[in-house]
Design a protein around this motif. Sequence first.
Motif, mmCIF file in Angstrom:
data_model
loop_
_atom_site.group_PDB
_atom_site.id
_atom_site.type_symbol
_atom_site.label_atom_id
_atom_site.label_comp_id
_atom_site.label_asym_id
_atom_site.label_seq_id
_atom_site.Cartn_x
_atom_site.Cartn_y
_atom_site.Cartn_z
ATOM 1 N N LEU A 168 44.473 34.460 30.254
ATOM 2 C CA LEU A 168 43.601 34.673 31.406
ATOM 3 C C LEU A 168 42.269 33.948 31.228
ATOM 4 N N ILE A 169 41.668 34.061 30.067
ATOM 5 C CA ILE A 169 40.379 33.399 29.818
ATOM 6 C C ILE A 169 40.522 31.890 29.983
ATOM 7 N N GLU A 170 41.619 31.354 29.498
ATOM 8 C CA GLU A 170 41.865 29.920 29.648
ATOM 9 C C GLU A 170 42.026 29.541 31.116
ATOM 10 N N GLN A 171 42.807 30.316 31.861
ATOM 11 C CA GLN A 171 43.072 29.986 33.262
ATOM 12 C C GLN A 171 41.838 30.182 34.142
ATOM 13 N N LEU A 172 40.994 31.135 33.779
ATOM 14 C CA LEU A 172 39.785 31.374 34.568
ATOM 15 C C LEU A 172 38.836 30.181 34.573
ATOM 16 N N GLN A 173 39.014 29.277 33.652
ATOM 17 C CA GLN A 173 38.161 28.097 33.577
ATOM 18 C C GLN A 173 38.726 26.912 34.359
ATOM 19 N N SER A 174 39.818 27.151 35.093
ATOM 20 C CA SER A 174 40.355 26.122 35.985
ATOM 21 C C SER A 174 39.351 25.854 37.099
ATOM 22 N N ASP A 186 42.027 23.436 50.586
ATOM 23 C CA ASP A 186 41.245 24.540 51.139
ATOM 24 C C ASP A 186 41.726 25.908 50.676
ATOM 25 N N MET A 187 42.496 25.925 49.599
ATOM 26 C CA MET A 187 42.882 27.188 48.966
ATOM 27 C C MET A 187 42.200 27.296 47.605
ATOM 28 N N TYR A 188 41.785 28.527 47.279
ATOM 29 C CA TYR A 188 41.082 28.806 46.032
ATOM 30 C C TYR A 188 41.776 29.964 45.325
ATOM 31 N N SER A 189 41.462 30.127 44.058
ATOM 32 C CA SER A 189 42.131 31.144 43.248
ATOM 33 C C SER A 189 41.170 32.222 42.773
ATOM 34 N N ILE A 190 41.626 33.459 42.898
ATOM 35 C CA ILE A 190 41.012 34.616 42.254
ATOM 36 C C ILE A 190 42.111 35.208 41.383
ATOM 37 N N ILE A 191 41.902 35.209 40.078
ATOM 38 C CA ILE A 191 42.968 35.662 39.186
ATOM 39 C C ILE A 191 42.465 36.742 38.242
ATOM 40 N N GLY A 192 43.389 37.629 37.875
ATOM 41 C CA GLY A 192 43.057 38.742 36.999
ATOM 42 C C GLY A 192 44.229 39.695 36.935
ATOM 43 N N TRP A 193 43.988 40.879 36.389
ATOM 44 C CA TRP A 193 45.045 41.872 36.221
ATOM 45 C C TRP A 193 44.729 43.125 37.027
ATOM 46 N N HIS A 194 45.580 43.383 38.009
ATOM 47 C CA HIS A 194 45.491 44.523 38.916
ATOM 48 C C HIS A 194 45.644 45.823 38.119
ATOM 49 N N PRO A 195 45.007 46.908 38.565
ATOM 50 C CA PRO A 195 45.159 48.169 37.831
ATOM 51 C C PRO A 195 46.611 48.630 37.686
ATOM 52 N N GLU A 196 47.445 48.347 38.680
ATOM 53 C CA GLU A 196 48.846 48.747 38.567
ATOM 54 C C GLU A 196 49.567 47.973 37.463
ATOM 55 N N ASP A 197 49.080 46.767 37.159
ATOM 56 C CA ASP A 197 49.683 45.943 36.115
ATOM 57 C C ASP A 197 48.957 46.070 34.780
ATOM 58 N N SER A 198 47.923 46.899 34.728
ATOM 59 C CA SER A 198 47.088 46.950 33.525
ATOM 60 C C SER A 198 47.845 47.452 32.304
ATOM 61 N N ILE A 199 48.910 48.194 32.511
ATOM 62 C CA ILE A 199 49.691 48.691 31.391
ATOM 63 C C ILE A 199 50.364 47.556 30.619
ATOM 64 N N HIS A 200 50.490 46.396 31.280
ATOM 65 C CA HIS A 200 51.127 45.233 30.651
ATOM 66 C C HIS A 200 50.110 44.221 30.110
ATOM 67 N N TYR A 201 48.835 44.556 30.206
ATOM 68 C CA TYR A 201 47.772 43.666 29.743
ATOM 69 C C TYR A 201 47.607 43.817 28.232
ATOM 70 N N HIS A 202 47.617 42.697 27.502
ATOM 71 C CA HIS A 202 47.450 42.754 26.054
ATOM 72 C C HIS A 202 46.717 41.502 25.582
ATOM 73 N N ASP A 203 46.549 41.346 24.285
ATOM 74 C CA ASP A 203 45.708 40.284 23.740
ATOM 75 C C ASP A 203 46.172 38.891 24.160
ATOM 76 N N LYS A 224 40.952 52.022 33.207
ATOM 77 C CA LYS A 224 39.508 51.934 32.958
ATOM 78 C C LYS A 224 39.201 50.937 31.849
ATOM 79 N N GLN A 225 39.981 50.979 30.790
ATOM 80 C CA GLN A 225 39.759 50.068 29.672
ATOM 81 C C GLN A 225 39.941 48.613 30.108
ATOM 82 N N VAL A 226 41.004 48.331 30.835
ATOM 83 C CA VAL A 226 41.287 46.960 31.267
ATOM 84 C C VAL A 226 40.266 46.499 32.304
ATOM 85 N N PHE A 227 39.845 47.397 33.174
ATOM 86 C CA PHE A 227 38.803 47.090 34.160
ATOM 87 C C PHE A 227 37.517 46.656 33.448
ATOM 88 N N LYS A 228 37.077 47.458 32.495
ATOM 89 C CA LYS A 228 35.841 47.142 31.774
ATOM 90 C C LYS A 228 35.973 45.835 30.989
#
Length: 257
Positions: free
Chosen positions: A79-85, A56-73, A109-113
Motif C-alpha cells: 500500500l505504501i508503495e502504491q500510494l506514491q503512484s 480524467d480518472m484518479y485513484s483513492i486507495i486503502g483498506w476498507h474497515p470490512e477488509d481490515s481483518i485481512h490487512y497485514h505487514d 480501529k487499529q487499521v484505521f489509525k
Amino acid sequence: MKIFDSHTHLNDDAFYSNVEKYAQHAKALGVVKLANVGSNQVLNDRSLALSARYPDMYSIIGWHPEDSIHYHDEQEKLLIEQLQSPKVVALGEIGLDYYQTTSPRAVQKQVFKRQIDIAKQLHLPISVHNRDAFEDTYAILKEMNVSDIGGVMHSFNGDPEWLKKFLDLGMLVSYSGVASFKKTREVHESVRQTPFDRMLVETDAPYLAPEPLRGKQNEPAYTLYTVEAIARFCDVNPDDIAAHTYANALRLFGIED
C-alpha cells in the motif's frame, strides 16, 4: 457544467468489464472527472489501472474497515508503495463500519489509525467511511489530529450536529444519493448548513442511486442528480453546486485542472 464524482467504484465487478461505456455516459451528463476508490488489494490494483488508462480518472486507495481483518505487514508495504503512484490523490476508503461486518471493532480501529499515520507520512488527505460508528470515528479523527492532512467524510449521512463536529476537525463532507432521498430530512438540513467551500459530491456507485433512480444500479453519470437535489435544498442554481464541488475536489486532491 463540470462535475467531479469524488467517490465511485468503476473498479467494482459491476463496471470493470465495461468501463468505457460508463465513462462516456458520465461525460454526457457533465461528470468530467472521477475518483475510483479501493478497499482491498484487488480493488486498489484496479483503481490504479484505470487511472493509468484514463486521463480524467484518479485513484483513492486503502483498506476498507470490512477488509481490515485481512490487512497485514505485507499488504501495508505494498500500500505504501502504491500510494506514491502519480495519480493517487488520497488514502481511502478507511474508517469504521459497525453494521454486520466480519472485522472486529478493535481490528478496524487499529487499521484505521495505522492508515491515518501512513497518510500523514505521505502528506495525503483521507477518505473516511463511517457506518453506524459516528462516536468512534470522530474520536479517532480528533485523537489523530486529522487536521494535519485533511480529508473527506464520504457519503455523509449525519445530522447538523455531527456535521459541525466533523467540519470543526477540518474535514470536508461529501454527499451521495442519500442526500436526494425523500425521507432523509436530517441529511437535507445538513446539506443546507454545509458551507459551499467544504462540500463534495459523489455517487459511491454501484450503490446509493439518487432520486429519481433510487433502487437501480448507480453509476458516475448520476452524480448530476445529486447536484440537482442539493441545489434545490440550498435554493441555488445546480451550476453553482457543480462549480463549488468541482473546485473543492481539485483543491483537496491537489489536482490541476
